[in-house]
Design a protein around this motif. Sequence first.
Motif, mmCIF file in Angstrom:
data_model
loop_
_atom_site.group_PDB
_atom_site.id
_atom_site.type_symbol
_atom_site.label_atom_id
_atom_site.label_comp_id
_atom_site.label_asym_id
_atom_site.label_seq_id
_atom_site.Cartn_x
_atom_site.Cartn_y
_atom_site.Cartn_z
ATOM 1 N N GLN A 432 13.643 -27.061 6.029
ATOM 2 C CA GLN A 432 12.775 -28.180 6.360
ATOM 3 C C GLN A 432 12.405 -28.855 5.049
ATOM 4 O O GLN A 432 12.113 -28.163 4.061
ATOM 5 N N ASP A 479 1.488 -29.040 6.741
ATOM 6 C CA ASP A 479 1.603 -27.903 7.646
ATOM 7 C C ASP A 479 2.865 -27.150 7.228
ATOM 8 O O ASP A 479 3.971 -27.700 7.294
ATOM 9 N N GLN A 481 4.606 -25.002 8.534
ATOM 10 C CA GLN A 481 5.602 -24.788 9.579
ATOM 11 C C GLN A 481 6.276 -26.084 10.007
ATOM 12 O O GLN A 481 7.244 -26.052 10.767
ATOM 13 N N SER A 482 5.751 -27.216 9.530
ATOM 14 C CA SER A 482 6.318 -28.521 9.903
ATOM 15 C C SER A 482 6.408 -29.405 8.668
ATOM 16 O O SER A 482 5.895 -30.531 8.651
ATOM 17 N N SER A 484 8.795 -31.063 7.402
ATOM 18 C CA SER A 484 9.522 -32.322 7.564
ATOM 19 C C SER A 484 8.649 -33.440 8.129
ATOM 20 O O SER A 484 8.991 -34.623 7.995
ATOM 21 N N ALA A 485 7.532 -33.085 8.745
ATOM 22 C CA ALA A 485 6.650 -34.094 9.324
ATOM 23 C C ALA A 485 5.850 -34.839 8.270
ATOM 24 O O ALA A 485 5.217 -35.849 8.581
#
Length: 508
Positions: A432, A479, A481-482, A484-485
Amino acid sequence: MQRRSFIAALGAAPFGLTLTDVMAATPDPWAAGFAAARAQYPWLAGYQGVSADMPTRALKVEGRFPPALRGAFYRNGPARHEIGGVRYHHLFDGDGMIQRYDISEQGVTHRGVFVRTDKFVADTAAGRPLRATFGTANPDMEPVASPDSINVANTSLVMHGDEMLALWEGGSATRVDPDSLRTLGVQTWRDDYKGMPFSAHPKVEADGTLWNFGVSSAASLLTVYCVGADGALKRVETLKVPDVAMVHDFAVTQRHLVFLLPPFVYDVERSRAGKSFLDSHVWRPELGMRVLVLDKDDVTRMRWLQLPAGFVFHLGNAWSSPDGLEVHLDYIRSDDASVVTTSLRELMRGQIRPSPGARLTQVQLNLRTGRAEQFSTEHVAEFPKIDTRRTAQRHHALFMVAHTAPSSSSSSQPLNGFDTVMRVDTNSGQVQQYRFGHRTLVEEHVFVPASASAREGEGWLIGTVFDVDAGCTRLTAFDAQSVSAGPVAMASLNGVAPLGLHGLFRPA
């Protein structure tokens, strides 16, 4: 080895710091060269440096910093690159500044305070570079009395118990008050080890045990420290290491300490001939990358393995099989040492000398057979970080800053650095990433767990970036865990904070 033996060796070859890069008087050509390049390349503002502490200022916040990030994010790095119009000749020479970002419900503030080392105080009083540095020389410098006389405390930070320590490669840890950022003095672990090197990347295990090392180059020594969770020294041992290398980082497993020794080795004769500490090292690729594995229970039990020649600053994490005979680790590998010998030196006078990109590399060590293997990935990256609750244990989430700009996007104004925050699954290789853009310089981001009981990698990444076009430094939170966001929150400082090296987060 007792301290008197170390100092005797130091006297024979004074820490490799009889410096020879002579600085001109007026005008200083390095300062003039940097100023000219600074006008051409706006991103060099990150390496301009400052000459005084930075006062507390409020930042403009976008988004919302999660409750888990309420506390303080600290960065350490070289920040005073010029004194009295004379500019240092290497990025690593600048005096250390601790920058603190306070995050609360009321907002985010920033301040920066120089570490008042003995060298900082002496140079400030003289109004010029009075003391020696890693790679700069002044013909009027005072002789090197001890490693701590030239300690710049400019590399990293560690919190151990209630103690904050500002760390450097070649001398003592420096105690700093984490709230006021006031310098409290050097840390002495034991009287006979006073002034011995205590390096910049200690590892703290789940039970609070801290491991660290120090390299005494002139004496070809490696010192290993084991400090309890209560801050008391449990053990210290000094070993003789042939062809001692420039070693910045190491790794620990449940049973071992692992050192990668690049073939960039210290040469006492070059030091005696008047070379700087940096220039007293020579590239000897015929040595390969030596791997030294020490037994935690008895560090005098030394095992050697061999990898192809390469250079390394940072390791990610290491873990071993249940029987302890297979070791896995991550590190960032370069083909040679040009990043330290050339790129980070020439940067200080505005000469852009890109070095070959360092790549994430995975290593397997078989202590049963003595075989070492490595596998290079495609990721051009640096500053590998993990969820530190997994130190010395098997990990899956590795966080890095990376360079992912396509080659076709090269600009007439090149940036030396990273543009991406990245998460890599060390098992599957799944990635990511979030790329800010080629006009942003991304610094190290550290992981903060969502809670004490959160799963590995469940939490937040926090770090800083320099937005060149906006002319500001931003504190960014992701975040984990995210990734790429993109950032969930940003706080922007009006103006440019000096680009640093390593940091840490301390919860409120």
